[in-house]
Motif scaffolding. Structure first.
Motif, PDB file in Angstrom:
ATOM      1  N   MET A   1     -30.154  -7.628  21.926  1.00  0.00           N
ATOM      2  CA  MET A   1     -30.514  -6.368  22.546  1.00  0.00           C
ATOM      3  C   MET A   1     -30.363  -6.501  24.257  1.00  0.00           C
ATOM      4  SD  MET A   1     -33.840  -4.358  22.400  1.00  0.00           S
ATOM      5  CE  MET A   1     -34.702  -5.568  21.533  1.00  0.00           C
ATOM      6  N   SER A   2     -29.489  -5.606  24.462  1.00  0.00           N
ATOM      7  CA  SER A   2     -29.026  -5.573  26.031  1.00  0.00           C
ATOM      8  C   SER A   2     -29.784  -4.594  26.757  1.00  0.00           C
ATOM      9  CB  SER A   2     -27.821  -5.717  26.254  1.00  0.00           C
ATOM     10  OG  SER A   2     -27.029  -4.399  25.952  1.00  0.00           O
ATOM     11  N   GLU A   3     -30.124  -4.984  28.016  1.00  0.00           N
ATOM     12  CA  GLU A   3     -30.402  -3.752  28.936  1.00  0.00           C
ATOM     13  C   GLU A   3     -29.586  -2.678  29.257  1.00  0.00           C
ATOM     14  OE1 GLU A   3     -33.867  -3.282  29.883  1.00  0.00           O
ATOM     15  OE2 GLU A   3     -34.307  -4.466  28.222  1.00  0.00           O
ATOM     16  N   PRO A   4     -29.681  -1.418  29.331  1.00  0.00           N
ATOM     17  CA  PRO A   4     -28.955  -0.625  29.911  1.00  0.00           C
ATOM     18  C   PRO A   4     -28.339  -1.060  31.172  1.00  0.00           C
ATOM     19  CG  PRO A   4     -31.040   0.342  29.911  1.00  0.00           C
ATOM     20  CD  PRO A   4     -31.026  -0.864  29.490  1.00  0.00           C
ATOM     21  N   ASN A   5     -27.022  -0.726  31.491  1.00  0.00           N
ATOM     22  CA  ASN A   5     -26.732  -1.078  32.926  1.00  0.00           C
ATOM     23  C   ASN A   5     -26.656   0.153  33.922  1.00  0.00           C
ATOM     24  OD1 ASN A   5     -24.306   0.744  32.921  1.00  0.00           O
ATOM     25  ND2 ASN A   5     -23.284  -1.080  31.739  1.00  0.00           N
ATOM     26  N   GLU A   6     -26.428  -0.087  35.093  1.00  0.00           N
ATOM     27  CA  GLU A   6     -26.647   1.115  36.186  1.00  0.00           C
ATOM     28  C   GLU A   6     -25.910   2.411  35.929  1.00  0.00           C
ATOM     29  OE1 GLU A   6     -26.223   1.520  41.044  1.00  0.00           O
ATOM     30  OE2 GLU A   6     -26.668  -0.726  40.190  1.00  0.00           O
ATOM     31  N   GLN A   7     -24.709   1.985  35.352  1.00  0.00           N
ATOM     32  CA  GLN A   7     -23.782   3.023  35.054  1.00  0.00           C
ATOM     33  C   GLN A   7     -24.058   3.964  33.982  1.00  0.00           C
ATOM     34  OE1 GLN A   7     -21.192   4.098  37.068  1.00  0.00           O
ATOM     35  NE2 GLN A   7     -20.848   5.884  35.767  1.00  0.00           N
ATOM     36  N   GLU A   8     -24.624   3.355  32.900  1.00  0.00           N
ATOM     37  CA  GLU A   8     -25.101   3.905  31.794  1.00  0.00           C
ATOM     38  C   GLU A   8     -26.466   4.968  32.221  1.00  0.00           C
ATOM     39  OE1 GLU A   8     -24.134   1.231  28.090  1.00  0.00           O
ATOM     40  OE2 GLU A   8     -25.850   0.593  29.376  1.00  0.00           O
TER      41      GLU A   8
END
Length: 53
Positions: free
Chosen positions: A1-8
């Motif tokens: 599970m990855s954290e949302p990135n800045e663009q998202e």
């Protein structure tokens, strides 16, 4: 599970801001709401198995 990135987060915050009628001065509020929504989506879409609990 990855954290949302800045663009998202930026894209989701913009969507939330538009839906709210584009209010001024609430940038941080929309950023945090978007970040939380994306994190919740990531958690709920992950298949839960004994090793991920």
């Amino acid at each position: 599970m990855s954290e949302p990135n800045e663009q998202e987060i930026r894209e989701r915050a913009h969507q939330l801001w538009e839906r709210a009628g584009k209010p001024e001065g609430r940038k941080d509020e929309f950023w945090h709401a978007a970040e939380q929504e994306l994190r919740n989506e990531n958690r709920s879409s992950t298949m839960r198995t004994p090793d991920t609990l």
